[in-house]
Design a protein around this motif. Structure first.
Motif, PDB file in Angstrom:
ATOM      1  N   THR A 157       0.833  -1.204   0.000  1.00  0.00           N
ATOM      2  CA  THR A 157       0.000   0.000   0.000  1.00  0.00           C
ATOM      3  C   THR A 157       0.865   1.250   0.000  1.00  0.00           C
ATOM      4  N   GLU A 158       1.921   1.238   0.781  1.00  0.00           N
ATOM      5  CA  GLU A 158       2.860   2.370   0.798  1.00  0.00           C
ATOM      6  C   GLU A 158       3.488   2.577  -0.582  1.00  0.00           C
ATOM      7  N   LEU A 159       3.895   1.477  -1.214  1.00  0.00           N
ATOM      8  CA  LEU A 159       4.488   1.571  -2.546  1.00  0.00           C
ATOM      9  C   LEU A 159       3.474   2.125  -3.549  1.00  0.00           C
ATOM     10  N   ALA A 160       2.227   1.662  -3.451  1.00  0.00           N
ATOM     11  CA  ALA A 160       1.172   2.148  -4.346  1.00  0.00           C
ATOM     12  C   ALA A 160       0.972   3.653  -4.173  1.00  0.00           C
ATOM     13  N   GLU A 161       0.929   4.091  -2.947  1.00  0.00           N
ATOM     14  CA  GLU A 161       0.758   5.527  -2.670  1.00  0.00           C
ATOM     15  C   GLU A 161       1.926   6.331  -3.232  1.00  0.00           C
ATOM     16  N   ASN A 162       3.131   5.785  -3.109  1.00  0.00           N
ATOM     17  CA  ASN A 162       4.320   6.457  -3.658  1.00  0.00           C
ATOM     18  C   ASN A 162       4.283   6.536  -5.182  1.00  0.00           C
ATOM     19  N   CYS A 163       3.456   5.684  -5.795  1.00  0.00           N
ATOM     20  CA  CYS A 163       3.297   5.700  -7.255  1.00  0.00           C
ATOM     21  C   CYS A 163       2.111   6.564  -7.679  1.00  0.00           C
ATOM     22  N   GLY A 164       1.513   7.255  -6.733  1.00  0.00           N
ATOM     23  CA  GLY A 164       0.409   8.148  -7.053  1.00  0.00           C
ATOM     24  C   GLY A 164      -0.958   7.489  -7.041  1.00  0.00           C
ATOM     25  N   LEU A 165      -1.048   6.304  -6.455  1.00  0.00           N
ATOM     26  CA  LEU A 165      -2.330   5.609  -6.377  1.00  0.00           C
ATOM     27  C   LEU A 165      -3.001   5.861  -5.033  1.00  0.00           C
ATOM     28  N   SER A 166      -4.300   5.719  -5.000  1.00  0.00           N
ATOM     29  CA  SER A 166      -5.041   5.836  -3.748  1.00  0.00           C
ATOM     30  C   SER A 166      -4.758   4.619  -2.882  1.00  0.00           C
ATOM     31  N   GLY A 167      -4.123   4.829  -1.739  1.00  0.00           N
ATOM     32  CA  GLY A 167      -3.832   3.725  -0.832  1.00  0.00           C
ATOM     33  C   GLY A 167      -5.091   3.046  -0.341  1.00  0.00           C
ATOM     34  N   GLN A 168      -6.129   3.838  -0.080  1.00  0.00           N
ATOM     35  CA  GLN A 168      -7.390   3.294   0.412  1.00  0.00           C
ATOM     36  C   GLN A 168      -8.041   2.387  -0.647  1.00  0.00           C
ATOM     37  N   ASP A 169      -8.079   2.850  -1.897  1.00  0.00           N
ATOM     38  CA  ASP A 169      -8.670   2.040  -2.972  1.00  0.00           C
ATOM     39  C   ASP A 169      -7.828   0.799  -3.250  1.00  0.00           C
ATOM     40  N   PHE A 170      -6.512   0.968  -3.209  1.00  0.00           N
ATOM     41  CA  PHE A 170      -5.585  -0.140  -3.439  1.00  0.00           C
ATOM     42  C   PHE A 170      -5.813  -1.237  -2.406  1.00  0.00           C
ATOM     43  N   ARG A 171      -5.778  -0.839  -1.144  1.00  0.00           N
ATOM     44  CA  ARG A 171      -5.948  -1.798  -0.044  1.00  0.00           C
ATOM     45  C   ARG A 171      -7.311  -2.490  -0.138  1.00  0.00           C
ATOM     46  N   ALA A 172      -8.347  -1.720  -0.404  1.00  0.00           N
ATOM     47  CA  ALA A 172      -9.699  -2.284  -0.491  1.00  0.00           C
ATOM     48  C   ALA A 172      -9.791  -3.329  -1.603  1.00  0.00           C
ATOM     49  N   ALA A 173      -9.180  -3.042  -2.746  1.00  0.00           N
ATOM     50  CA  ALA A 173      -9.215  -3.982  -3.878  1.00  0.00           C
ATOM     51  C   ALA A 173      -8.492  -5.274  -3.532  1.00  0.00           C
ATOM     52  N   LEU A 174      -7.347  -5.165  -2.866  1.00  0.00           N
ATOM     53  CA  LEU A 174      -6.588  -6.364  -2.528  1.00  0.00           C
ATOM     54  C   LEU A 174      -7.259  -7.166  -1.416  1.00  0.00           C
ATOM     55  N   VAL A 175      -7.820  -6.482  -0.431  1.00  0.00           N
ATOM     56  CA  VAL A 175      -8.525  -7.180   0.646  1.00  0.00           C
ATOM     57  C   VAL A 175      -9.757  -7.895   0.088  1.00  0.00           C
ATOM     58  N   ALA A 176     -10.438  -7.262  -0.856  1.00  0.00           N
ATOM     59  CA  ALA A 176     -11.634  -7.857  -1.459  1.00  0.00           C
ATOM     60  C   ALA A 176     -11.296  -8.985  -2.436  1.00  0.00           C
ATOM     61  N   GLY A 177     -10.037  -9.093  -2.824  1.00  0.00           N
ATOM     62  CA  GLY A 177      -9.635 -10.135  -3.776  1.00  0.00           C
ATOM     63  C   GLY A 177     -10.062  -9.830  -5.200  1.00  0.00           C
ATOM     64  N   THR A 178     -10.170  -8.551  -5.530  1.00  0.00           N
ATOM     65  CA  THR A 178     -10.642  -8.128  -6.850  1.00  0.00           C
ATOM     66  C   THR A 178      -9.826  -8.735  -7.987  1.00  0.00           C
ATOM     67  N   TYR A 179      -8.529  -8.908  -7.786  1.00  0.00           N
ATOM     68  CA  TYR A 179      -7.652  -9.382  -8.862  1.00  0.00           C
ATOM     69  C   TYR A 179      -7.139 -10.808  -8.637  1.00  0.00           C
ATOM     70  N   THR A 180      -7.692 -11.498  -7.648  1.00  0.00           N
ATOM     71  CA  THR A 180      -7.233 -12.856  -7.339  1.00  0.00           C
ATOM     72  C   THR A 180      -7.380 -13.780  -8.540  1.00  0.00           C
ATOM     73  N   GLU A 181      -8.539 -13.776  -9.152  1.00  0.00           N
ATOM     74  CA  GLU A 181      -8.774 -14.681 -10.283  1.00  0.00           C
ATOM     75  C   GLU A 181      -7.935 -14.278 -11.494  1.00  0.00           C
TER      76      GLU A 181
END
Length: 118
Positions: free
Chosen positions: A48-72
């Motif tokens: 999440t820290e790395l994502a934020e450093n790349c200009g991404l929303s840490g909150q959206d990033f974390r939520a997507a990974l916790v939800a397993g949005t990209y698991t499949e």
């Protein structure tokens, strides 16, 4: 880093970043974090820290990974790599029918492989 971290979350994070045109910068940040800074890229807070450093929303990033949005997506890409391309280890470099698997022990061997590919 020992033990080696699971990289599924890092790959999922790369999918998230890629959809937002930040895939390359996220990839480079993860590479730097793991191979240079020896950080645990299996840890969601590190990613999440790395994502934020790349200009991404840490909150959206974390939520997507916790939800397993990209698991499949990651599972499907892994199956494709394994079944279609025959990749069973990383790194694996493919160029036509030539393949290089695992880490190259020295530059002479790498140069010989690259010359054969050319």
């Amino acid at each position: 880093m020992i033990p080696r971290p699971y990289t599924d979350l890092a790959f999922q994070g790369w999918c998230f970043a890629g959809e937002r045109d930040r895939g390359e910068s996220f990839y480079k940040a993860v590479f730097q974090a793991y191979f240079v800074d020896e950080r645990d890229i299996g840890d969601l807070s590190v990613l999440t820290e790395l994502a934020e450093n790349c200009g991404l929303s840490g909150q959206d990033f974390r939520a997507a990974l916790v939800a397993g949005t990209y698991t499949e997506t990651v599972r499907r890409q892994s199956r494709l790599s394994r079944d279609l391309l025959g990749i069973h280890m990383v790194p694996t470099i493919l160029s036509g029918k030539k393949r290089l698997e695992g880490f190259v022990p020295n530059l002479i061997e790498l140069k010989a492989w690259l010359d054969a590919v050319r």
